[in-house]
Scaffold this active site. Sequence first.
Site, PDB file in Angstrom:
ATOM      1  N   CYS A   4      65.569  54.541  50.265  1.00 25.55           N
ATOM      2  CA  CYS A   4      66.340  55.774  50.128  1.00 25.55           C
ATOM      3  C   CYS A   4      65.401  56.985  50.189  1.00 25.55           C
ATOM      4  O   CYS A   4      64.784  57.233  51.211  1.00 25.55           O
ATOM      5  CB  CYS A   4      67.184  55.742  48.860  1.00 25.55           C
ATOM      6  SG  CYS A   4      68.473  57.032  48.826  1.00 25.55           S
TER       7      CYS A   4
ATOM      8  N   HIS B 102      70.373  51.156  50.025  1.00 28.17           N
ATOM      9  CA  HIS B 102      69.858  50.534  48.797  1.00 28.17           C
ATOM     10  C   HIS B 102      70.048  49.018  48.869  1.00 28.17           C
ATOM     11  O   HIS B 102      71.149  48.519  48.615  1.00 28.17           O
ATOM     12  CB  HIS B 102      70.601  51.070  47.572  1.00 28.17           C
ATOM     13  CG  HIS B 102      70.248  52.468  47.216  1.00 28.17           C
ATOM     14  ND1 HIS B 102      69.219  52.779  46.368  1.00 28.17           N
ATOM     15  CD2 HIS B 102      70.794  53.644  47.615  1.00 28.17           C
ATOM     16  CE1 HIS B 102      69.141  54.086  46.234  1.00 28.17           C
ATOM     17  NE2 HIS B 102      70.078  54.642  46.981  1.00 28.17           N
TER      18      HIS B 102
ATOM     19  N   GLU C 153      69.055  46.838  46.765  1.00 26.31           N
ATOM     20  CA  GLU C 153      69.331  46.323  45.419  1.00 26.31           C
ATOM     21  C   GLU C 153      70.790  46.505  45.021  1.00 26.31           C
ATOM     22  O   GLU C 153      71.243  45.891  44.051  1.00 26.31           O
ATOM     23  CB  GLU C 153      68.411  46.999  44.396  1.00 26.31           C
ATOM     24  CG  GLU C 153      68.772  48.406  43.983  1.00 26.31           C
ATOM     25  CD  GLU C 153      68.310  49.475  44.964  1.00 26.31           C
ATOM     26  OE1 GLU C 153      68.396  50.667  44.619  1.00 26.31           O
ATOM     27  OE2 GLU C 153      67.882  49.125  46.086  1.00 26.31           O
TER      28      GLU C 153
END
Length: 212
Positions: A82, A192, A194
Site C-alpha cells: 500500500c 493489502h 493481509e
Amino acid sequence: MASVGIIDYGMGNLHSLGKALERVAGGTRVVISYDPETLLKCDRLVLPGVGGVRECMRELQRLELNQLVIEAARKKPMLGICLGMQVMLEWSDENGGVPALGLFPGKVTRFPDPPETGALDRLKVPHMGWNRVRQTRQHPIWDGVPDDAWFYFVHSYHAEPACADHVLGTSDYTKTFACALARDNLVAFQFHPEKSQNTGMTLLANFVQWDP
C-alpha cells in the site's frame, strides 16, 4: 533462524500484518521493529503503511529508517504494501509534491475525481474494496495465485512507474493502473494481501520463501 522484519515507523496496522505473516512463515521468525540495527539483521523486510507519502517520508527520516530501506533494498528481499509501495517510487504528487525513496523510477498520482453529476453507482475516490488483479508477467510471487484474483484495496493515489518492465500486475478503477511492481529483489503491492483472504496469504507465503 531465518527472520522477516516489518518496518515500524508508526503508520499502518502492523498487528494484522504481523499475524498474517506468522500464519504463513513456518519456521521463519517475524520481527516488528523501528530499530535499524535489528531490522538489518533480518533476512527479508516488509515496508507497510497507510496514509500519505509526505508523512511517511517524514517519519522514516525522523527514525533514520529511510537510509536503512535504501541500503537493504540493494541486497535483501523486500516487500512494499500500500503506502509502502508508493513510497518506493521517486515522487508523489500529493500535497504539492514530495520526493520519495526512488527504488522504482516513476511517480505516484491521484485518481481523478468523478464528475459531480452522473449515475448513483459512479466510482468514488478513495478506491475502497475488492478488485481483480491481472498478472502482467510471471514471477515467483504469483505461484499458486490465479490470474484475475480478487484483492482488497484502500487508496486515493496510484503508481505510474516509468519502466513498463517493472509492472507485475494491473487493476482497473477509473483507469487501468499498476497495482504490483517488481524488480531484482523488490516486490510491491498497492493492495493489502493481509486483508485479501487465501490469495493474500499465498502471496505472503511466497514472499517468505522467495529467493531472488
